[in-house]
Motif scaffolding. Structure first.
Motif, PDB file in Angstrom:
ATOM      1  N   VAL A 174       0.884  -1.169   0.000  1.00  0.00           N
ATOM      2  CA  VAL A 174       0.000   0.000   0.000  1.00  0.00           C
ATOM      3  C   VAL A 174       0.918   1.214   0.000  1.00  0.00           C
ATOM      4  CG1 VAL A 174      -1.568   1.392   1.401  1.00  0.00           C
ATOM      5  CG2 VAL A 174      -2.012  -1.034   1.081  1.00  0.00           C
ATOM      6  N   LEU A 175       0.755   2.080  -0.998  1.00  0.00           N
ATOM      7  CA  LEU A 175       1.694   3.181  -1.212  1.00  0.00           C
ATOM      8  C   LEU A 175       1.119   4.548  -0.878  1.00  0.00           C
ATOM      9  CD1 LEU A 175       3.146   1.916  -4.611  1.00  0.00           C
ATOM     10  CD2 LEU A 175       4.274   1.856  -2.381  1.00  0.00           C
ATOM     11  N   ASP A 176      -0.212   4.666  -0.821  1.00  0.00           N
ATOM     12  CA  ASP A 176      -0.796   5.983  -0.549  1.00  0.00           C
ATOM     13  C   ASP A 176      -2.166   5.816   0.100  1.00  0.00           C
ATOM     14  OD1 ASP A 176      -0.664   8.998  -0.983  1.00  0.00           O
ATOM     15  OD2 ASP A 176      -2.566   8.539  -1.954  1.00  0.00           O
ATOM     16  N   ILE A 177      -2.492   6.706   1.026  1.00  0.00           N
ATOM     17  CA  ILE A 177      -3.808   6.794   1.659  1.00  0.00           C
ATOM     18  C   ILE A 177      -4.239   8.250   1.596  1.00  0.00           C
ATOM     19  CG2 ILE A 177      -5.132   6.447   3.788  1.00  0.00           C
ATOM     20  CD1 ILE A 177      -2.971   4.358   4.589  1.00  0.00           C
ATOM     21  N   LYS A 183     -14.934   9.607   2.223  1.00  0.00           N
ATOM     22  CA  LYS A 183     -14.282   8.372   1.830  1.00  0.00           C
ATOM     23  C   LYS A 183     -12.790   8.389   2.146  1.00  0.00           C
ATOM     24  CE  LYS A 183     -17.517   7.213  -1.869  1.00  0.00           C
ATOM     25  NZ  LYS A 183     -18.279   6.325  -0.975  1.00  0.00           N
ATOM     26  N   MET A 184     -12.245   7.177   2.304  1.00  0.00           N
ATOM     27  CA  MET A 184     -10.813   6.968   2.382  1.00  0.00           C
ATOM     28  C   MET A 184     -10.386   6.222   1.127  1.00  0.00           C
ATOM     29  SD  MET A 184      -8.540   4.714   5.051  1.00  0.00           S
ATOM     30  CE  MET A 184      -9.283   3.173   4.463  1.00  0.00           C
ATOM     31  N   PHE A 185      -9.353   6.734   0.454  1.00  0.00           N
ATOM     32  CA  PHE A 185      -8.840   6.111  -0.763  1.00  0.00           C
ATOM     33  C   PHE A 185      -7.491   5.459  -0.470  1.00  0.00           C
ATOM     34  CE2 PHE A 185     -11.650   9.513  -2.070  1.00  0.00           C
ATOM     35  CZ  PHE A 185     -12.438   8.895  -3.026  1.00  0.00           C
ATOM     36  N   VAL A 186      -7.334   4.216  -0.950  1.00  0.00           N
ATOM     37  CA  VAL A 186      -6.099   3.461  -0.734  1.00  0.00           C
ATOM     38  C   VAL A 186      -5.577   3.025  -2.091  1.00  0.00           C
ATOM     39  CG1 VAL A 186      -5.036   1.466   0.382  1.00  0.00           C
ATOM     40  CG2 VAL A 186      -6.962   2.642   1.489  1.00  0.00           C
ATOM     41  N   SER A 187      -4.287   3.250  -2.320  1.00  0.00           N
ATOM     42  CA  SER A 187      -3.696   2.871  -3.606  1.00  0.00           C
ATOM     43  C   SER A 187      -2.350   2.207  -3.391  1.00  0.00           C
ATOM     44  CB  SER A 187      -3.565   4.094  -4.518  1.00  0.00           C
ATOM     45  OG  SER A 187      -2.878   5.146  -3.867  1.00  0.00           O
ATOM     46  N   GLY A 188      -1.902   1.453  -4.405  1.00  0.00           N
ATOM     47  CA  GLY A 188      -0.633   0.757  -4.277  1.00  0.00           C
ATOM     48  C   GLY A 188      -0.415  -0.245  -5.383  1.00  0.00           C
TER      49      GLY A 188
END
Length: 359
Positions: A174-177, A183-188
């Protein structure tokens, strides 16, 4: 204007990976893999003045070794500042000479280390706070003695691990929150969440922590797909990473979605490089005037734009790019923006640029 300013602190080491601007103290915190800042010994963490670049007195150390022998000994990937607490995440085994793995928190008023050692068993790549919660993302699979696949949420009041436990798997990080109002966005680099396919990016409702699967997309590319960074501006979320298409729609490494309904916007800058290899947009940031992107690209929409691009708001053609040719020494990993300036972290150098928008 894109003119580089005289503000020029420097590191002696490999890379500055993270920077964080504190609005209350007007200091900039620097993290990475280095052994000095402005010629003075520092161990992967430094603090400089926002206005002058002068090195500040706070001297905290993280390393793979207790004596911090040099820049080959650990690194900082993420910094976050909240209520006089500096949170530090990365790849290290010691903090101020005492064993502590991959995450540490310091009280910046007196320099003391906070009694909070979750000991993640893998890298910590991103740290964020939102209200009463602290969020960690990275490559770990256990933290505070509990199973957490690359994501953990803590109560800030007592640093207890919460029951919120989404599992990000089939990928490394997981690279970014990031957070919108609801909302919460999670990316990676993951491809599944809680066992179901959801590549690189998703959203969770802040009201009940449930996943919003409308925010699952099929990112594709010649190489492995990643999302490194997001920024939110004007009802949209902008993303940066390594991808060639989203759900069959061509998008090269930069894209945006409407926050209201997860619709992919028409904004489609083509961030590319004239070589064979993986092209990555490492960071995306915003001011009230522009979207700013950095990475290892050298053209955007066929316009020469080495490692950095600015997209002005408002603009008749929002896909138009303003070319700034000043990153010839290396690509930029991370940026922070405030009013008329942009600060960036790259190999060997921390810099600031003046920023104005074409209206």
């Amino acid at each position: 204007t894109g003119v580089i300013s005289s503000w020029a602190p420097y590191t002696d080491g490999a890379t500055a990976y993270a920077i964080y601007l504190t609005q209350d103290t007007n200091n900039i915190y620097i993290g990475g893999r280095f052994k000095s800042v402005n010629g003075v010994a520092r161990c992967n963490i430094g603090v400089v003045s926002k206005s002058t670049g002068e090195l500040q007195a706070l001297n905290k150390k993280v390393s793979q070794y207790s004596n911090c022998p040099g820049y080959d000994a650990g690194q900082v990937y993420s910094l976050h500042f909240n209520n006089d607490v500096l949170y530090v995440g990365g790849d290290f085994a010691y903090a101020d000479g005492v064993g502590q793995t991959n995450f540490v928190a310091f009280n910046t008023t007196d320099g003391s280390k906070i009694n909070f050692a979750p000991t993640p068993n893998g890298l910590v790549r991103t740290i964020k706070t939102d209200g009463t919660k602290l969020y960690l993302g990275g490559a770990f699979t256990t933290i505070s003695g509990q199973t957490r696949n690359r994501f953990a949420q803590y109560n800030i009041s007592d640093y207890t691990l919460t029951d919120f436990n989404p599992s990000f798997t089939d990928g490394n990080n997981v690279l970014d929150i990031n957070f919108s109002d609801d909302k919460m966005f999670v990316s990676g680099s993951f491809t599944k969440i809680n066992g179901s396919t959801c590549k690189n990016f998703s959203a969770f409702n802040k009201s009940d922590n449930s996943q919003d699967t409308n925010w699952c997309f099929n990112f594709t590319g010649v190489y492995s797909t990643y999302l490194y960074s997001t920024t939110i501006l004007g009802g949209n979320i902008y993303i940066a990473g390594s991808f060639d298409a989203i759900g069959g729609s061509t998008r090269y490494n930069l894209a945006s979605f409407k926050l209201s309904d997860a619709t992919l916007n028409s904004w489609a800058p083509n961030a590319r490089k004239d070589l064979i290899g993986q092209i990555i947009s490492y960071d995306i940031a915003s001011t009230s005037q522009a979207i700013l992107a950095s990475g290892n690209f050298d053209t955007v929409n066929t316009v020469s734009s080495s490692y950095f691009a600015q997209f002005d708001i408002p603009k008749i053609s929002f896909n138009s790019v303003r070319s700034w040719e000043f990153f010839s020494f290396s690509f930029c990993f991370f940026m922070i923006c405030s009013c008329s300036n942009i600060w960036g972290a790259t190999r060997f150098k921390i810099f600031t640029q003046s920023h104005t928008s074409r209206r």
